[in-house]
Design a protein around this motif. Structure first.
Motif, mmCIF file in Angstrom:
data_model
loop_
_atom_site.group_PDB
_atom_site.id
_atom_site.type_symbol
_atom_site.label_atom_id
_atom_site.label_comp_id
_atom_site.label_asym_id
_atom_site.label_seq_id
_atom_site.Cartn_x
_atom_site.Cartn_y
_atom_site.Cartn_z
ATOM 1 N N GLN A 210 -1.964 -6.069 -24.758
ATOM 2 C CA GLN A 210 -1.363 -6.686 -23.561
ATOM 3 C C GLN A 210 -0.319 -5.754 -22.929
ATOM 4 O OE1 GLN A 210 -3.555 -9.501 -22.793
ATOM 5 N NE2 GLN A 210 -1.608 -10.295 -22.080
ATOM 6 N N TYR A 212 0.126 -2.228 -23.497
ATOM 7 C CA TYR A 212 -0.218 -0.843 -23.152
ATOM 8 C C TYR A 212 -1.642 -0.635 -22.649
ATOM 9 C CZ TYR A 212 4.008 -0.117 -25.888
ATOM 10 O OH TYR A 212 5.293 -0.175 -26.366
ATOM 11 N N LYS A 213 -2.513 -1.602 -22.898
ATOM 12 C CA LYS A 213 -3.925 -1.404 -22.569
ATOM 13 C C LYS A 213 -4.479 -2.539 -21.714
ATOM 14 C CE LYS A 213 -4.480 2.287 -25.199
ATOM 15 N NZ LYS A 213 -4.892 3.578 -24.666
ATOM 16 N N SER A 214 -3.624 -3.158 -20.929
ATOM 17 C CA SER A 214 -4.058 -4.363 -20.215
ATOM 18 C C SER A 214 -5.225 -4.100 -19.247
ATOM 19 C CB SER A 214 -2.882 -5.016 -19.487
ATOM 20 O OG SER A 214 -2.319 -4.098 -18.575
ATOM 21 N N LYS A 215 -5.296 -2.873 -18.715
ATOM 22 C CA LYS A 215 -6.416 -2.554 -17.810
ATOM 23 C C LYS A 215 -7.760 -2.556 -18.547
ATOM 24 C CE LYS A 215 -4.227 0.118 -14.108
ATOM 25 N NZ LYS A 215 -2.834 0.406 -14.521
ATOM 26 N N GLU A 216 -7.707 -2.254 -19.843
ATOM 27 C CA GLU A 216 -8.946 -2.203 -20.648
ATOM 28 C C GLU A 216 -9.105 -3.444 -21.529
ATOM 29 O OE1 GLU A 216 -8.505 1.800 -22.642
ATOM 30 O OE2 GLU A 216 -7.023 1.772 -21.037
ATOM 31 N N LYS A 217 -8.400 -4.479 -21.153
ATOM 32 C CA LYS A 217 -8.370 -5.684 -21.989
ATOM 33 C C LYS A 217 -9.764 -6.201 -22.356
ATOM 34 C CE LYS A 217 -6.341 -10.292 -21.766
ATOM 35 N NZ LYS A 217 -5.373 -11.087 -21.011
ATOM 36 N N GLN A 218 -10.673 -6.198 -21.376
ATOM 37 C CA GLN A 218 -12.014 -6.730 -21.637
ATOM 38 C C GLN A 218 -12.739 -5.937 -22.728
ATOM 39 O OE1 GLN A 218 -12.996 -9.719 -20.277
ATOM 40 N NE2 GLN A 218 -14.607 -9.542 -21.809
#
Length: 230
Positions: A210, A212-218
């Motif tokens: 959530q 550091y990687k929210s753009k790649e969450k999916q």
């Protein structure tokens, strides 16, 4: 007496939870069940709702409860928002929002919903109570059991006992799913000392995703589901 369900056993485990061991200076353990009577009540409703059977489940291991997630609701990775909006259980005495809970419940949604997810999986922590550390300015902040060498040394025995109690609820020990790479290093240490699990599968921690990687969450949601459903 009738056979105890998975729910009965978890509730009993939580009801008897207490830590009376040593702690380094400036660390404190919080027990949500003693601090708020409503926690015991909503936690009981949750487990009766999803765990009133004796099915074997996969074990997902967090670090230790945060003050705003399980430290309030008694349900791992579940803040009061998700407890009400997804599980339909309202908590009157508290209102919390926790970032890890957002990820877990988005993943649960894609898994097939709470009923489906909790039928297959059980989440808890090797240290099942919240730990806080006193900051220089005097405020208390969330702490992880591995943040301090002395702290880990103090709580290690309690963690091994807790993991054994979790396993006895009726968990599959052939593969365990550990959230967070550093957490996994420590679970591996415990596992070498006291063989509990055959295989350890490491998944990134929801808070890390959530934050550091929210753009790649999916991608991470898919990774969780692939690992858990295989």
């Amino acid at each position: 007496m009738k056979n105890k369900t998975f729910a009965d056993r978890v509730i009993e485990f939580n009801r008897n939870l207490s830590y009376s061991g040593d702690l380094p200076a400036d660390f404190k353990v919080l027990n949500p069940y003693l601090d708020n009577p409503e926690t015991m009540e909503v936690m009981g409703k949750f487990y009766h709702q999803y765990y009133s059977d004796s099915d074997k489940r996969k074990f997902i291991i967090g670090i230790n409860p945060s003050r705003h997630g399980a430290g309030v609701t008694g349900v791992p990775f579940t803040d009061t928002k998700r407890l009400e909006s997804v599980c339909g259980i309202k908590m009157g005495s508290a209102y919390t929002h926790e970032v890890s809970s957002v990820f877990i419940y988005d993943m649960i949604h894609d898994y097939g919903g709470a009923q489906e997810f909790y039928k297959d999986n059980y989440i808890n922590s090797p240290f099942p109570l919240a730990i806080v550390r006193k900051a220089k300015n005097g405020t208390w902040l969330n702490a992880n059991y591995y943040d301090d060498k002395e702290l880990f040394r103090d709580v290690k025995g309690f963690m091994i006992e807790s993991l054994k109690k979790h396993i006895s609820l009726h968990l599959d020990t052939s593969e365990v799913f550990v959230l967070g790479k550093k957490n996994a290093e420590f679970i591996d240490k415990l596992n070498q000392e006291e063989p509990l699990f055959e295989n350890i599968t490491v998944l990134e921690h929801p808070r890390y995703i959530q934050q550091y990687k929210s753009k790649e969450k999916q991608l991470y949601i898919d990774k969780y589901i692939l690992a858990l459903k295989k």
